[in-house]
Write a protein that holds these residues in place. Sequence first.
Motif, PDB file in Angstrom:
ATOM      1  N   UNK A 140      42.173  20.758  99.069  1.00  8.64           N
ATOM      2  CA  UNK A 140      41.917  19.409  99.849  1.00  8.64           C
ATOM      3  C   UNK A 140      41.134  18.516  98.709  1.00  8.64           C
ATOM      4  N   UNK A 141      41.727  17.356  98.593  1.00  7.69           N
ATOM      5  CA  UNK A 141      43.206  17.074  98.963  1.00  7.69           C
ATOM      6  C   UNK A 141      44.351  17.793  98.421  1.00  7.69           C
ATOM      7  N   UNK A 142      45.364  18.142  99.129  1.00  2.00           N
ATOM      8  CA  UNK A 142      46.114  19.081  98.936  1.00  2.00           C
ATOM      9  C   UNK A 142      47.255  18.572  97.805  1.00  2.00           C
ATOM     10  N   UNK A 168      39.165  22.129  95.197  1.00  2.00           N
ATOM     11  CA  UNK A 168      38.755  20.808  95.499  1.00  2.00           C
ATOM     12  C   UNK A 168      38.985  19.761  94.123  1.00  2.00           C
ATOM     13  N   UNK A 169      40.007  20.352  93.225  1.00  2.00           N
ATOM     14  CA  UNK A 169      40.449  19.555  92.074  1.00  2.00           C
ATOM     15  C   UNK A 169      40.443  18.059  92.183  1.00  2.00           C
ATOM     16  N   UNK A 170      41.143  17.651  93.482  1.00  2.00           N
ATOM     17  CA  UNK A 170      41.353  16.220  93.709  1.00  2.00           C
ATOM     18  C   UNK A 170      40.191  15.634  94.583  1.00  2.00           C
ATOM     19  N   UNK A 171      39.349  16.070  94.780  1.00  2.00           N
ATOM     20  CA  UNK A 171      38.308  15.517  95.641  1.00  2.00           C
ATOM     21  C   UNK A 171      37.141  14.937  94.978  1.00  2.00           C
ATOM     22  N   UNK A 172      38.068  13.752  94.332  1.00  3.96           N
ATOM     23  CA  UNK A 172      37.194  12.595  93.574  1.00  3.96           C
ATOM     24  C   UNK A 172      37.484  11.371  93.990  1.00  3.96           C
TER      25      UNK A 172
END
Length: 252
Positions: A140-142, A168-172
Amino acid sequence: MVFEEFWRETGEASVYLLHGWQNMSYFSDTSNICWFLHPELASEIRRIHRIVGNAVADDDRFVVVGNGSTQLIQAALFALTTDPALVNSALPVPVVSAAPYYSGYPTAAGFLRSGLYQWAGDAHSFDGRSGGPRIEIVCSPNNPDGALNNAVVGSSNGDRSWPTINDLAYYWPQYTAITVAADHDIMLFTASKCTGHAGTRIGWALVKDRTSPGAWCGSSSSAPSVCRRTRSSEPQCCLGRSPTGTSRQPAM
């Protein structure tokens, strides 16, 4: 490559100096049980999370580094499935994720051909009626659809939930609104999505102490580690042994 133009425009402000006498030893920090983790890196990881506000990165969390976050998925799976307090099963523990899921998850779960865990597919269709253990990877975001996901499999292991690995790689803020500081037992991040420096192959996890009482460390400076502290606050780590002292290696 999406961030290359930005970094070029920063000019001298983005230059960092590496002296020839630095990084000569395998041991970056002999006072830390995770001896290959540079103290400066750990400090900057905590600092950026505090600035952005996307994850709880207090000093009671362990910073775990690996060769990208994919290697950390394997480290987390190994740590969780070798800890009888979390998962106690003679069979390979199913690993699931909600579809559509990142195509690298089945590869990561199956790469070592471990007898401790195995890929079991879509969390939505997973048959958990048996009440047996399972591990869910929540992105997440997926990747690939950008959805803000929560855990799907909700069965309970006694008085606690089955473990989840939160990718959480894209939780920026360049990808999604940061509405709350994530606070999960295992949270994975990677430099490739944070700053665009995919070639550094730096991934890190923020790990709660209670997540991994089985404490595992890698055998080399390139391996990931999951470390813990005992009730006496002394860091301890095992390599190839369970907390009871009995050897339990993955089947190859």
